[in-house]
Design a protein around this motif. Structure first.
Motif, PDB file in Angstrom:
ATOM      1  N   UNK A 104       0.800  -1.225   0.000  1.00 21.12           N
ATOM      2  CA  UNK A 104       0.000   0.000   0.000  1.00 21.12           C
ATOM      3  C   UNK A 104       0.835   1.279   0.000  1.00 21.12           C
ATOM      4  N   UNK A 105       1.981   1.360   0.706  1.00 18.17           N
ATOM      5  CA  UNK A 105       2.721   2.629   0.640  1.00 18.17           C
ATOM      6  C   UNK A 105       3.215   2.936  -0.776  1.00 18.17           C
ATOM      7  N   UNK A 106       3.660   1.902  -1.482  1.00 21.48           N
ATOM      8  CA  UNK A 106       4.152   2.123  -2.839  1.00 21.48           C
ATOM      9  C   UNK A 106       3.013   2.526  -3.773  1.00 21.48           C
ATOM     10  N   UNK A 107       1.892   1.840  -3.682  1.00 24.02           N
ATOM     11  CA  UNK A 107       0.736   2.189  -4.514  1.00 24.02           C
ATOM     12  C   UNK A 107       0.248   3.599  -4.209  1.00 24.02           C
ATOM     13  N   UNK A 108       0.165   3.938  -2.940  1.00 23.85           N
ATOM     14  CA  UNK A 108      -0.319   5.267  -2.543  1.00 23.85           C
ATOM     15  C   UNK A 108       0.623   6.370  -3.004  1.00 23.85           C
ATOM     16  N   UNK A 109       1.923   6.166  -2.827  1.00 21.90           N
ATOM     17  CA  UNK A 109       2.869   7.227  -3.204  1.00 21.90           C
ATOM     18  C   UNK A 109       2.952   7.401  -4.715  1.00 21.90           C
ATOM     19  N   UNK A 110       2.832   6.311  -5.464  1.00 22.91           N
ATOM     20  CA  UNK A 110       2.816   6.440  -6.930  1.00 22.91           C
ATOM     21  C   UNK A 110       1.548   7.175  -7.372  1.00 22.91           C
ATOM     22  N   UNK A 111       0.418   6.862  -6.745  1.00 25.52           N
ATOM     23  CA  UNK A 111      -0.824   7.573  -7.059  1.00 25.52           C
ATOM     24  C   UNK A 111      -0.718   9.054  -6.748  1.00 25.52           C
ATOM     25  N   UNK A 112      -0.117   9.372  -5.619  1.00 27.81           N
ATOM     26  CA  UNK A 112       0.068  10.788  -5.251  1.00 27.81           C
ATOM     27  C   UNK A 112       1.022  11.467  -6.224  1.00 27.81           C
ATOM     28  N   UNK A 113       2.070  10.754  -6.651  1.00 29.50           N
ATOM     29  CA  UNK A 113       3.012  11.337  -7.618  1.00 29.50           C
ATOM     30  C   UNK A 113       2.313  11.653  -8.940  1.00 29.50           C
ATOM     31  N   UNK A 114       1.488  10.731  -9.423  1.00 30.86           N
ATOM     32  CA  UNK A 114       0.748  10.982 -10.667  1.00 30.86           C
ATOM     33  C   UNK A 114      -0.228  12.152 -10.502  1.00 30.86           C
ATOM     34  N   UNK A 115      -0.890  12.204  -9.350  1.00 31.52           N
ATOM     35  CA  UNK A 115      -1.805  13.323  -9.088  1.00 31.52           C
ATOM     36  C   UNK A 115      -1.038  14.642  -9.000  1.00 31.52           C
ATOM     37  N   UNK A 116       0.179  14.596  -8.478  1.00 36.03           N
ATOM     38  CA  UNK A 116       1.006  15.806  -8.360  1.00 36.03           C
ATOM     39  C   UNK A 116       1.405  16.331  -9.733  1.00 36.03           C
ATOM     40  N   UNK A 117       1.807  15.422 -10.632  1.00 32.04           N
ATOM     41  CA  UNK A 117       2.151  15.853 -11.984  1.00 32.04           C
ATOM     42  C   UNK A 117       0.930  16.429 -12.700  1.00 32.04           C
ATOM     43  N   UNK A 118      -0.219  15.813 -12.490  1.00 31.42           N
ATOM     44  CA  UNK A 118      -1.463  16.329 -13.068  1.00 31.42           C
ATOM     45  C   UNK A 118      -1.771  17.708 -12.500  1.00 31.42           C
ATOM     46  N   UNK A 119      -1.566  17.861 -11.209  1.00 31.64           N
ATOM     47  CA  UNK A 119      -1.812  19.138 -10.535  1.00 31.64           C
ATOM     48  C   UNK A 119      -0.938  20.245 -11.121  1.00 31.64           C
ATOM     49  N   UNK A 120       0.330  19.947 -11.324  1.00 30.42           N
ATOM     50  CA  UNK A 120       1.239  20.942 -11.896  1.00 30.42           C
ATOM     51  C   UNK A 120       0.808  21.315 -13.313  1.00 30.42           C
ATOM     52  N   UNK A 121       0.434  20.310 -14.100  1.00 23.45           N
ATOM     53  CA  UNK A 121      -0.012  20.579 -15.475  1.00 23.45           C
ATOM     54  C   UNK A 121      -1.270  21.448 -15.479  1.00 23.45           C
ATOM     55  N   UNK A 122      -2.206  21.161 -14.577  1.00 19.89           N
ATOM     56  CA  UNK A 122      -3.430  21.966 -14.502  1.00 19.89           C
ATOM     57  C   UNK A 122      -3.121  23.404 -14.101  1.00 19.89           C
ATOM     58  N   UNK A 123      -2.170  23.567 -13.177  1.00 21.31           N
ATOM     59  CA  UNK A 123      -1.795  24.908 -12.749  1.00 21.31           C
ATOM     60  C   UNK A 123      -1.133  25.694 -13.859  1.00 21.31           C
ATOM     61  N   UNK A 124      -0.237  25.054 -14.607  1.00 23.56           N
ATOM     62  CA  UNK A 124       0.436  25.733 -15.716  1.00 23.56           C
ATOM     63  C   UNK A 124      -0.528  26.044 -16.853  1.00 23.56           C
ATOM     64  N   UNK A 125      -1.540  25.205 -17.006  1.00 21.17           N
ATOM     65  CA  UNK A 125      -2.554  25.405 -18.047  1.00 21.17           C
ATOM     66  C   UNK A 125      -3.544  26.499 -17.666  1.00 21.17           C
ATOM     67  N   UNK A 126      -3.671  26.774 -16.375  1.00 22.00           N
ATOM     68  CA  UNK A 126      -4.598  27.795 -15.906  1.00 22.00           C
ATOM     69  C   UNK A 126      -5.999  27.286 -15.653  1.00 22.00           C
ATOM     70  N   UNK A 127      -6.156  25.990 -15.505  1.00 19.84           N
ATOM     71  CA  UNK A 127      -7.460  25.395 -15.219  1.00 19.84           C
ATOM     72  C   UNK A 127      -7.722  25.497 -13.715  1.00 19.84           C
ATOM     73  N   UNK A 128      -8.198  26.644 -13.293  1.00 22.94           N
ATOM     74  CA  UNK A 128      -8.299  26.988 -11.879  1.00 22.94           C
ATOM     75  C   UNK A 128      -9.211  26.064 -11.083  1.00 22.94           C
ATOM     76  N   UNK A 129     -10.392  25.751 -11.599  1.00 18.14           N
ATOM     77  CA  UNK A 129     -11.340  24.922 -10.854  1.00 18.14           C
ATOM     78  C   UNK A 129     -10.766  23.542 -10.572  1.00 18.14           C
ATOM     79  N   UNK A 130     -10.238  22.885 -11.612  1.00 17.24           N
ATOM     80  CA  UNK A 130      -9.665  21.548 -11.429  1.00 17.24           C
ATOM     81  C   UNK A 130      -8.402  21.607 -10.576  1.00 17.24           C
TER      82      UNK A 130
END
Length: 162
Positions: A96-122
């Motif tokens: 579970x720690x490995x699965x959780x941290x990989x999921x958080x890492x993918x969500x973090x990259x998505x978060x950065x992309x959304x921020x750079x794109x300017x998609x404020x709500x998401x």
């Protein structure tokens, strides 16, 4: 897997032992590293939320610290994955720690992309979710118990009564 009494029903002591052994892991250093990095990453999400709130309230000067802090958070999340891999190498059943941290890492990259794109709500919604995920990871990491391999148990010697 469960300890059973003479009637075949699971005994409470057996269930407690099964739960305790499931959360007992090898590698005190790996657990400590995961706890430390996850706690820092969790605190970093709070700082990100504070900077985002300042930005949404009109403080445009907080955009640069928010952007820089995003990369610090990504680094911490990457280190979480490293800590989870090290922990998993010593405890192959503990996934579970490995699965959780990989999921958080993918969500973090998505978060950065959304921020750079300017998609404020998401971006805001995923930021809140990341804060919750990090909090859950920290709480769960502190439920892990490590074996004390360095301190062997002394044999018990019966007392001699005079």
């Amino acid at each position: 897997m469960h300890d059973t009494s003479a009637e075949g029903a699971p005994s409470p002591a057996g269930a407690a032992t099964a739960v305790a052994s499931a959360r007992t892991v090898h590698g005190r250093g790996g657990v400590a590293l995961l706890r430390t990095v996850a706690t820092l990453a969790c605190l970093e999400t709070l700082v990100q939320g504070l900077l985002a709130g300042m930005l949404l309230n009109g403080d445009v000067d907080s955009i640069d610290p928010h952007g820089f802090n995003a990369y610090v958070f990504e680094l911490l999340v990457f280190l979480q994955v490293v800590a989870a891999v090290l922990l998993w190498r010593h405890n192959r059943r503990l996934t579970w720690p490995l699965k959780a941290t990989i999921g958080i890492l993918l969500a973090t990259f998505t978060q950065t992309a959304l921020g750079l794109e300017g998609s404020l709500t998401a971006h805001v919604a995923l930021g809140v979710a990341l804060c919750a995920m990090e909090t859950a990871l920290v709480l769960r990491a502190f439920t892990l118990r490590t074996e004390n391999a360095a301190a062997p148990t002394a044999p018990t010697v019966p007392r001699q009564h005079p």
